[in-house]
Design a protein around this motif. Structure first.
Motif, PDB file in Angstrom:
ATOM      1  N   PRO A  18      -4.264  40.848  24.859  1.00 20.05           N
ATOM      2  CA  PRO A  18      -4.096  39.759  23.895  1.00 20.05           C
ATOM      3  C   PRO A  18      -5.405  38.998  23.708  1.00 20.05           C
ATOM      4  O   PRO A  18      -6.191  38.856  24.642  1.00 20.05           O
ATOM      5  N   ARG A  19      -5.617  38.531  22.477  1.00 18.32           N
ATOM      6  CA  ARG A  19      -6.835  37.787  22.185  1.00 18.32           C
ATOM      7  C   ARG A  19      -6.837  36.488  22.969  1.00 18.32           C
ATOM      8  O   ARG A  19      -5.814  35.832  23.108  1.00 18.32           O
ATOM      9  N   GLU A  20      -7.997  36.158  23.488  1.00 17.11           N
ATOM     10  CA  GLU A  20      -8.134  34.915  24.225  1.00 17.11           C
ATOM     11  C   GLU A  20      -8.029  33.740  23.270  1.00 17.11           C
ATOM     12  O   GLU A  20      -8.596  33.772  22.174  1.00 17.11           O
ATOM     13  N   LYS A  21      -7.308  32.705  23.678  1.00 14.41           N
ATOM     14  CA  LYS A  21      -7.178  31.513  22.856  1.00 14.41           C
ATOM     15  C   LYS A  21      -8.517  30.774  22.874  1.00 14.41           C
ATOM     16  O   LYS A  21      -9.105  30.557  23.920  1.00 14.41           O
ATOM     17  N   ILE A  22      -8.991  30.408  21.696  1.00 14.92           N
ATOM     18  CA  ILE A  22     -10.250  29.680  21.570  1.00 14.92           C
ATOM     19  C   ILE A  22      -9.957  28.183  21.623  1.00 14.92           C
ATOM     20  O   ILE A  22      -9.034  27.695  20.974  1.00 14.92           O
ATOM     21  N   VAL A  23     -10.747  27.478  22.411  1.00 14.49           N
ATOM     22  CA  VAL A  23     -10.551  26.050  22.616  1.00 14.49           C
ATOM     23  C   VAL A  23     -11.820  25.313  22.211  1.00 14.49           C
ATOM     24  O   VAL A  23     -12.932  25.791  22.454  1.00 14.49           O
ATOM     25  N   ASP A  24     -11.651  24.150  21.579  1.00 14.45           N
ATOM     26  CA  ASP A  24     -12.782  23.283  21.257  1.00 14.45           C
ATOM     27  C   ASP A  24     -12.918  22.239  22.351  1.00 14.45           C
ATOM     28  O   ASP A  24     -11.954  21.544  22.673  1.00 14.45           O
ATOM     29  N   ARG A 135     -17.319  25.586  22.012  1.00 17.11           N
ATOM     30  CA  ARG A 135     -16.140  26.401  21.715  1.00 17.11           C
ATOM     31  C   ARG A 135     -16.151  27.562  22.688  1.00 17.11           C
ATOM     32  O   ARG A 135     -17.197  28.141  22.961  1.00 17.11           O
ATOM     33  N   SER A 137     -13.378  29.983  25.685  1.00 10.95           N
ATOM     34  CA  SER A 137     -12.059  30.357  26.188  1.00 10.95           C
ATOM     35  C   SER A 137     -11.409  29.147  26.852  1.00 10.95           C
ATOM     36  O   SER A 137     -12.073  28.173  27.190  1.00 10.95           O
ATOM     37  N   ARG A 138     -10.111  29.223  27.034  1.00 10.70           N
ATOM     38  CA  ARG A 138      -9.422  28.133  27.737  1.00 10.70           C
ATOM     39  C   ARG A 138      -9.679  28.306  29.228  1.00 10.70           C
ATOM     40  O   ARG A 138     -10.061  29.385  29.692  1.00 10.70           O
ATOM     41  N   ARG A 140      -9.258  29.119  32.878  1.00 13.10           N
ATOM     42  CA  ARG A 140      -8.458  30.065  33.656  1.00 13.10           C
ATOM     43  C   ARG A 140      -9.079  30.109  35.043  1.00 13.10           C
ATOM     44  O   ARG A 140     -10.284  30.380  35.162  1.00 13.10           O
ATOM     45  N   SER A 166      -5.077  16.911  18.090  1.00  5.34           N
ATOM     46  CA  SER A 166      -4.841  16.900  19.538  1.00  5.34           C
ATOM     47  C   SER A 166      -4.209  15.597  19.990  1.00  5.34           C
ATOM     48  O   SER A 166      -3.516  15.551  20.981  1.00  5.34           O
TER      49      SER A 166
END
Length: 168
Positions: A18-24, A135, A137-138, A140, A166
């Motif tokens: 699964p694609r990694e969720k991108i976080v700002d 920007r 990855s979240r 982990r 947010s």
């Protein structure tokens, strides 16, 4: 015996990662520090007879994402001659740097081109840079990869919209 052929490996469905969720990640700059050292290189077979180290540490309050254990952030920008335009063409990076969560702060180490240090320092001395936007990855296992970096004087409309999302 049935007359149906046995499925081949290529006919089986493959699971994709699964694609990694991108976080700002947004940090409001509250202060900064700069360090420099120059010495003789004491390695056994040095490539360069000198050792030089410079880094810029930006300190501030994490605005996004909310809900972290701490709001304190310390982002170290590490200038590197390897990131100069002519030298970086053969690189295959997986990230610009990383963020790590500790009990006291979110610590970041991010590489920047060496020639970017001077204008960044000039803007910080003038008090013009107010935000670090990253920007990646979240988190982990208390760490995240950073894929992009921006230093800004103000948040753009898109950044403000993301900030309001947010908060809602």
């Amino acid at each position: 015996m049935t007359g149906e052929p046995k499925p081949t490996k290529s006919a089986k469905k493959r699971r994709r990662k699964p694609r990694e969720k991108i976080v700002d990640y947004v940090v409001a700059i509250e202060g900064w520090d700069w360090g420099y050292s120059f010495s003789l290189n004491s390695e056994r077979q040095p490539i360069d007879p000198y050792g030089e180290f410079r880094h810029l540490q930006v300190k501030g309050r994490l605005l996004r994402p909310s809900g972290q254990k701490t709001e304190r952030a310390e982002i170290s920008l590490l200038p590197s001659s390897d990131l100069e335009e002519e030298r970086r063409r053969d690189l295959h990076p997986i990230a610009l740097g990383s963020l790590h969560v500790t009990q006291d702060a979110i610590l970041g180490n991010i590489g920047i081109p060496r020639d970017a240090l001077t204008p960044i320092l000039q803007m910080l001395i003038a008090g013009k840079l107010n935000f670090v936007l990253m920007r990646g990855s979240r988190f982990r296992h208390r760490s995240a990869k950073v894929n992009s970096l921006r230093l800004e004087t103000k948040l753009t409309e898109d950044d403000v919209a993301l900030e309001e999302e947010s908060a809602a």
